[in-house]
Design a protein around this motif. Structure first.
Motif, PDB file in Angstrom:
ATOM      1  N   UNK A  19       0.852  -1.191   0.000  1.00  0.00           N
ATOM      2  CA  UNK A  19       0.000   0.000   0.000  1.00  0.00           C
ATOM      3  C   UNK A  19       0.887   1.240   0.000  1.00  0.00           C
ATOM      4  N   UNK A  20       0.590   2.182  -0.859  1.00  0.00           N
ATOM      5  CA  UNK A  20       1.392   3.394  -0.921  1.00  0.00           C
ATOM      6  C   UNK A  20       0.687   4.493  -1.686  1.00  0.00           C
ATOM      7  N   UNK A  21       1.345   5.611  -1.751  1.00  0.00           N
ATOM      8  CA  UNK A  21       0.839   6.776  -2.468  1.00  0.00           C
ATOM      9  C   UNK A  21       1.675   6.970  -3.731  1.00  0.00           C
ATOM     10  N   UNK A  22       1.022   7.309  -4.811  1.00  0.00           N
ATOM     11  CA  UNK A  22       1.758   7.559  -6.043  1.00  0.00           C
ATOM     12  C   UNK A  22       2.624   8.802  -5.858  1.00  0.00           C
ATOM     13  N   UNK A  23       3.927   8.609  -5.976  1.00  0.00           N
ATOM     14  CA  UNK A  23       4.868   9.713  -5.810  1.00  0.00           C
ATOM     15  C   UNK A  23       5.186  10.394  -7.129  1.00  0.00           C
ATOM     16  N   UNK A  24       5.305   9.568  -8.183  1.00  0.00           N
ATOM     17  CA  UNK A  24       5.780  10.135  -9.433  1.00  0.00           C
ATOM     18  C   UNK A  24       5.325   9.288 -10.615  1.00  0.00           C
ATOM     19  N   UNK A  25       5.002   9.958 -11.715  1.00  0.00           N
ATOM     20  CA  UNK A  25       4.723   9.294 -12.985  1.00  0.00           C
ATOM     21  C   UNK A  25       5.630   9.953 -14.018  1.00  0.00           C
ATOM     22  N   UNK A  26       6.432   9.160 -14.713  1.00  0.00           N
ATOM     23  CA  UNK A  26       7.366   9.720 -15.683  1.00  0.00           C
ATOM     24  C   UNK A  26       6.642  10.543 -16.737  1.00  0.00           C
ATOM     25  N   UNK A  31     -10.121  -2.426  -8.895  1.00  0.00           N
ATOM     26  CA  UNK A  31      -8.885  -2.885  -9.508  1.00  0.00           C
ATOM     27  C   UNK A  31      -8.663  -2.192 -10.846  1.00  0.00           C
ATOM     28  N   UNK A  32      -7.459  -1.689 -11.029  1.00  0.00           N
ATOM     29  CA  UNK A  32      -7.103  -0.977 -12.249  1.00  0.00           C
ATOM     30  C   UNK A  32      -5.878  -1.638 -12.864  1.00  0.00           C
ATOM     31  N   UNK A  33      -5.978  -2.056 -14.110  1.00  0.00           N
ATOM     32  CA  UNK A  33      -4.819  -2.603 -14.810  1.00  0.00           C
ATOM     33  C   UNK A  33      -4.001  -1.448 -15.384  1.00  0.00           C
ATOM     34  N   UNK A  34      -2.694  -1.499 -15.172  1.00  0.00           N
ATOM     35  CA  UNK A  34      -1.851  -0.412 -15.665  1.00  0.00           C
ATOM     36  C   UNK A  34      -0.874  -0.865 -16.753  1.00  0.00           C
ATOM     37  N   UNK A  35      -0.735  -2.170 -16.944  1.00  0.00           N
ATOM     38  CA  UNK A  35       0.114  -2.678 -18.014  1.00  0.00           C
ATOM     39  C   UNK A  35       1.541  -2.198 -17.919  1.00  0.00           C
ATOM     40  N   UNK A  36       2.074  -1.746 -19.067  1.00  0.00           N
ATOM     41  CA  UNK A  36       3.465  -1.293 -19.122  1.00  0.00           C
ATOM     42  C   UNK A  36       3.721  -0.041 -18.295  1.00  0.00           C
ATOM     43  N   UNK A  37       2.645   0.665 -17.904  1.00  0.00           N
ATOM     44  CA  UNK A  37       2.812   1.883 -17.113  1.00  0.00           C
ATOM     45  C   UNK A  37       3.384   1.587 -15.743  1.00  0.00           C
ATOM     46  N   UNK A  38       3.360   0.318 -15.327  1.00  0.00           N
ATOM     47  CA  UNK A  38       3.952  -0.047 -14.030  1.00  0.00           C
ATOM     48  C   UNK A  38       5.438   0.281 -14.000  1.00  0.00           C
ATOM     49  N   UNK A  39       6.058   0.415 -15.165  1.00  0.00           N
ATOM     50  CA  UNK A  39       7.488   0.732 -15.232  1.00  0.00           C
ATOM     51  C   UNK A  39       7.774   2.216 -15.149  1.00  0.00           C
ATOM     52  N   UNK A  40       6.717   3.043 -15.088  1.00  0.00           N
ATOM     53  CA  UNK A  40       6.945   4.501 -15.022  1.00  0.00           C
ATOM     54  C   UNK A  40       6.174   5.154 -13.890  1.00  0.00           C
ATOM     55  N   UNK A  41       5.727   4.337 -12.934  1.00  0.00           N
ATOM     56  CA  UNK A  41       4.990   4.841 -11.768  1.00  0.00           C
ATOM     57  C   UNK A  41       5.767   4.473 -10.513  1.00  0.00           C
ATOM     58  N   UNK A  42       6.017   5.452  -9.656  1.00  0.00           N
ATOM     59  CA  UNK A  42       6.723   5.207  -8.398  1.00  0.00           C
ATOM     60  C   UNK A  42       5.778   5.456  -7.223  1.00  0.00           C
ATOM     61  N   UNK A  43       5.903   4.605  -6.214  1.00  0.00           N
ATOM     62  CA  UNK A  43       5.070   4.697  -5.016  1.00  0.00           C
ATOM     63  C   UNK A  43       5.927   4.960  -3.778  1.00  0.00           C
ATOM     64  N   UNK A  44       5.280   5.411  -2.712  1.00  0.00           N
ATOM     65  CA  UNK A  44       5.979   5.481  -1.434  1.00  0.00           C
ATOM     66  C   UNK A  44       6.338   4.070  -1.004  1.00  0.00           C
ATOM     67  N   UNK A  45       7.515   3.916  -0.432  1.00  0.00           N
ATOM     68  CA  UNK A  45       8.008   2.579  -0.047  1.00  0.00           C
ATOM     69  C   UNK A  45       7.299   2.068   1.191  1.00  0.00           C
TER      70      UNK A  45
END
Length: 209
Positions: free
Chosen positions: A154-161, A195-209
């Motif tokens: 569980x985390x908060x979206x910190x950044x999206x490229x 539930x949300x599918x993000x596909x390849x976007x998982x490689x450009x989304x950062x969450x709080x650790x």
């Protein structure tokens, strides 16, 4: 060596290792800048001679302390301009990167200071990237790439490229943006129980650790 081209190199080297640890090679730098490898080799030599990067043949390119400070100054300009365009002119977060690429080389320090004050000294740009202050200091929370996060995290979206406007639009349409609270699932994330599918976007989304 003051030039927009040199600034673009330094900014790209810095940004490459901002959210991951692998150093940048000349070939990767060439690909990111869309420039021939031979041209990158020549510029890296010039930057090294100016004391802004360290580099050995066929090795990684790393910023020196002086190069880091120069890169942070350019990044400060870029991210403040992006924030300014979104907050003051109604741009979407998928529309500001290219505009900022141009404006970061043209506005005066006085105008930049005025923008920073007008915006209330923001700490992050619309994509979640930290905005350095005038002394080059930045704030950043511990983070994990969504693609590397375990299901149930569980985390908060910190950044999206911001490199691909289409990805930004797709992520936003899925209800995922900077600040969104999510739970990682095997196929993406859960937002407000959905539930949300993000596909390849998982490689450009950062969450709080």
């Amino acid at each position: 060596m003051a030039s927009p081209a040199a600034d673009d190199y330094l900014k790209t080297v810095y940004a490459h290792t901002e959210w991951q640890d692998s150093p940048i090679t000349p070939s990767v730098l060439a690909a990111k800048l869309g420039i021939a490898p031979s041209s990158v080799t020549e510029m890296v030599k010039k930057l090294a001679s100016a004391g802004l990067v360290s580099h050995v043949p066929y090795g990684a390119v790393r910023l020196t302390d002086a190069g880091t400070q120069r890169a942070l100054a350019v990044i400060r300009r870029h991210r403040l301009i992006e924030t300014w365009l979104v907050q003051e002119f109604g741009y979407g977060w998928d529309e500001v990167h290219d505009e900022a690429e141009v404006l970061e080389h043209t506005i005066s320090d006085r105008l930049l200071e005025g923008i920073d004050a007008r915006l209330g000294r923001p700490r992050f740009d619309p994509h979640g990237d930290a905005i350095p202050d005038a002394e080059g200091r930045i704030d950043r929370e511990p983070f994990v790439l969504l693609a590397d996060a375990a299901p149930g995290h569980a985390g908060r979206v910190l950044r999206v490229s911001d490199q691909d406007p289409e990805v930004l639009r797709a992520v936003e349409a899925a209800g995922v943006t900077v600040g969104t609270e999510v739970v990682v699932t095997p196929g993406g994330v859960r937002v407000d129980g959905v539930d949300v599918e993000v596909g390849d976007a998982a490689a450009v989304i950062w969450l709080t650790a």
